[in-house]
Design an enzyme around this catalytic site. Structure first.
Site, PDB file in Angstrom:
ATOM      1  N   CYS A 165      -5.970  -1.386  43.020  1.00  0.00           N
ATOM      2  CA  CYS A 165      -6.458  -2.601  42.346  1.00  0.00           C
ATOM      3  C   CYS A 165      -5.482  -3.122  41.298  1.00  0.00           C
ATOM      4  O   CYS A 165      -5.184  -2.450  40.311  1.00  0.00           O
ATOM      5  CB  CYS A 165      -7.803  -2.287  41.691  1.00  0.00           C
ATOM      6  SG  CYS A 165      -8.383  -3.599  40.606  1.00  0.00           S
TER       7      CYS A 165
ATOM      8  N   TYR B  32      -5.888 -14.040  45.507  1.00  0.00           N
ATOM      9  CA  TYR B  32      -7.237 -13.671  45.984  1.00  0.00           C
ATOM     10  C   TYR B  32      -7.977 -14.904  46.502  1.00  0.00           C
ATOM     11  O   TYR B  32      -8.764 -14.809  47.455  1.00  0.00           O
ATOM     12  CB  TYR B  32      -8.046 -12.983  44.871  1.00  0.00           C
ATOM     13  CG  TYR B  32      -7.594 -11.558  44.657  1.00  0.00           C
ATOM     14  CD1 TYR B  32      -7.930 -10.556  45.561  1.00  0.00           C
ATOM     15  CD2 TYR B  32      -6.801 -11.218  43.573  1.00  0.00           C
ATOM     16  CE1 TYR B  32      -7.491  -9.253  45.394  1.00  0.00           C
ATOM     17  CE2 TYR B  32      -6.362  -9.913  43.389  1.00  0.00           C
ATOM     18  CZ  TYR B  32      -6.705  -8.933  44.306  1.00  0.00           C
ATOM     19  OH  TYR B  32      -6.270  -7.647  44.144  1.00  0.00           O
TER      20      TYR B  32
HETATM   21  N1  LIG Z   1     -13.598  -7.569  36.840  1.00  0.00           N
HETATM   22  C1  LIG Z   1     -13.204  -8.545  37.820  1.00  0.00           C
HETATM   23  C2  LIG Z   1     -12.052  -8.172  38.697  1.00  0.00           C
HETATM   24  C3  LIG Z   1     -11.910  -6.752  39.045  1.00  0.00           C
HETATM   25  C4  LIG Z   1     -12.076  -6.521  40.512  1.00  0.00           C
HETATM   26  O1  LIG Z   1     -12.380  -7.433  41.304  1.00  0.00           O
HETATM   27  N2  LIG Z   1     -11.873  -5.286  40.883  1.00  0.00           N
HETATM   28  C5  LIG Z   1     -12.047  -4.910  42.269  1.00  0.00           C
HETATM   29  C6  LIG Z   1     -10.918  -4.049  42.750  1.00  0.00           C
HETATM   30  S1  LIG Z   1      -9.382  -4.907  42.723  1.00  0.00           S
HETATM   31  C7  LIG Z   1     -13.311  -4.124  42.386  1.00  0.00           C
HETATM   32  O2  LIG Z   1     -13.596  -3.276  41.579  1.00  0.00           O
HETATM   33  N3  LIG Z   1     -14.078  -4.382  43.446  1.00  0.00           N
HETATM   34  C8  LIG Z   1     -15.317  -3.711  43.694  1.00  0.00           C
HETATM   35  C9  LIG Z   1     -16.127  -4.420  44.729  1.00  0.00           C
HETATM   36  O3  LIG Z   1     -15.638  -5.419  45.273  1.00  0.00           O
HETATM   37  O4  LIG Z   1     -17.247  -3.982  44.972  1.00  0.00           O
HETATM   38  C10 LIG Z   1     -14.385  -9.006  38.624  1.00  0.00           C
HETATM   39  O5  LIG Z   1     -15.481  -8.618  38.250  1.00  0.00           O
HETATM   40  O6  LIG Z   1     -14.228  -9.794  39.539  1.00  0.00           O
END
Ligand SMILES: N[C@@H](CCC(=O)N[C@@H](CS)C(=O)NCC(=O)O)C(=O)O
Length: 345
Positions: free
Chosen positions: A65, A197
């Site tokens: 990530c 993204y």
């Molecule tokens: N904190 C941000 C970005 C962090 C984020 O998207 N992290 C990803 C990994 S790069 C994650 O933890 N994804 C978990 C999921 O999609 O369930 C969000 O809430 O969008």
């Protein structure tokens, strides 16, 4: 969007009530654009509730990530490992369960007693309906998430935690440059970090083109900028460089698999490619960069692909990225020093 989120469900795993992961398309708007969910936990550090203390906080992050990679790099660069624990999480075998503490004995994180990251989100806010994401800093005295705000998390480490920085820690967020760094970070977020993204998760041609064109125009501009200066803000590595690196190091091995035919790879940009290699050669960057884990190898969303599933796992990226650069020649001051020394003014 909110209506769709209300359909979330829980399951029981080992006597624990676990929130099922919402699908990413909850964040797709009516025109097919990916609209990232808001960071839910944006608490400051240094308050009565979350004092600046040793042995109180743990960062959960994932090698794949980009948002959490930047936090891990900053912790190492500042020598905060003794103050803030870190633990790498991984996807649960049952993907609907989200992040699991697979690197802890019996998958139970010792500090919090939790098996899944979502338990800590739930403990902090039982009404939380979004994805449970990394990076997340947890206060293990209260077992609550303090902050998952990837936009400002590194800035707290750079400022509020400075009494715990190692003696010769670099100044990644110098007082006199903060406005420029903040502006650069905001620009990077929209045009690079999130743009890729928006391309990967686009659900309409219009949305895809917006993400794609924004991302590649930004890379052209950055490549130009880096033809005359060593780092984004001049002679020294700053917080913004860590944010740009964390996205670009994933570009060829991961993001390009998602977006399909692309204008250029990272290695086709003369300045960006050398700039990334120079950063990689700083130990705090290389020790937090796991090429094989960040690559989209064996990703179940794709059919087998000989390049991504066969060539990539057999390529020695550590060696390729260790190829020296001559970017120090761009420094206006001391060419040997690239980390700004000193404490905050
Ligand atoms: N904190 C941000 C970005 C962090 C984020 O998207 N992290 C990803 C990994 S790069 C994650 O933890 N994804 C978990 C999921 O999609 O369930 C969000 O809430 O969008």
């Amino acid at each position: 969007m909110q209506e769709k989120m209300k359909t979330r469900q829980y399951v029981e795993v080992n006597g624990r009530k676990i929130l099922l992961r919402p699908k990413v398309n909850l964040e797709i708007d009516e025109n097919g654009y990916y609209r990232r969910q808001k960071n839910r936990f944006t608490e400051h550090f240094g308050t009565k509730l979350h004092p600046i203390e040793k042995d109180r906080y743990i960062l959960f992050w994932s090698k794949g990530c980009a948002w959490s990679n930047r936090v891990a790099i900053v912790i190492t660069l500042l020598g905060l490992e003794e103050t803030i624990k870190t633990e790498v999480v991984d996807w649960s075998e049952n993907e609907d369960l989200g992040w699991e503490f697979v690197n802890s004995p019996s998958h139970i994180n010792a500090e919090t007693g939790a098996q899944f990251l979502s338990e800590l989100y739930y403990n902090t806010d039982p009404e939380y309906l979004g994805r449970t994401t990394v990076p997340a800093i947890v206060d293990y005295k209260t077992n609550t998430i303090v902050n998952n705000d990837f936009r400002f998390l590194t800035n707290y480490l750079e400022t509020e935690f400075r009494e715990y920085h190692m003696g010769n820690a670099p100044d990644l967020y110098p007082y006199e440059l903060r406005k420029q760094i903040d502006d650069m970070n905001e620009w990077l977020y929209v045009n690079v970090n999130d743009a890729i993204y928006r391309t990967c998760f686009a659900n309409s041609v219009e949305a895809y083109n917006e993400g794609y064109n924004t991302f590649f125009s930004a890379l052209d501009a950055l490549d130009d900028r880096l033809s005359e200066q060593r780092f984004l803000l001049g002679d020294y590595v700053m917080d913004s460089d860590i944010r740009l690196y964390s996205t670009l190091v994933r570009m060829d091995l991961n993001y390009l698999r998602h977006i399909g035919p692309s204008k250029r790879r990272l290695v086709d940009y003369k300045n960006l490619w050398e700039y990334c290699r120079e950063l990689y050669q700083i130990p705090a960057f290389s020790s937090n960069t796991y090429f094989q884990e960040l690559a989209a190898v064996g990703d179940k969303r794709f059919k087998f692909n000989p390049y991504y599933d066969m060539v990539v796992p057999q390529t020695d990226y550590e060696k390729i990225w260790s190829d020296p650069t001559n970017r120090c020649a761009l420094s206006k001051r001391d060419k040997g020093i690239f980390l700004k020394e000193g404490r905050f003014s």
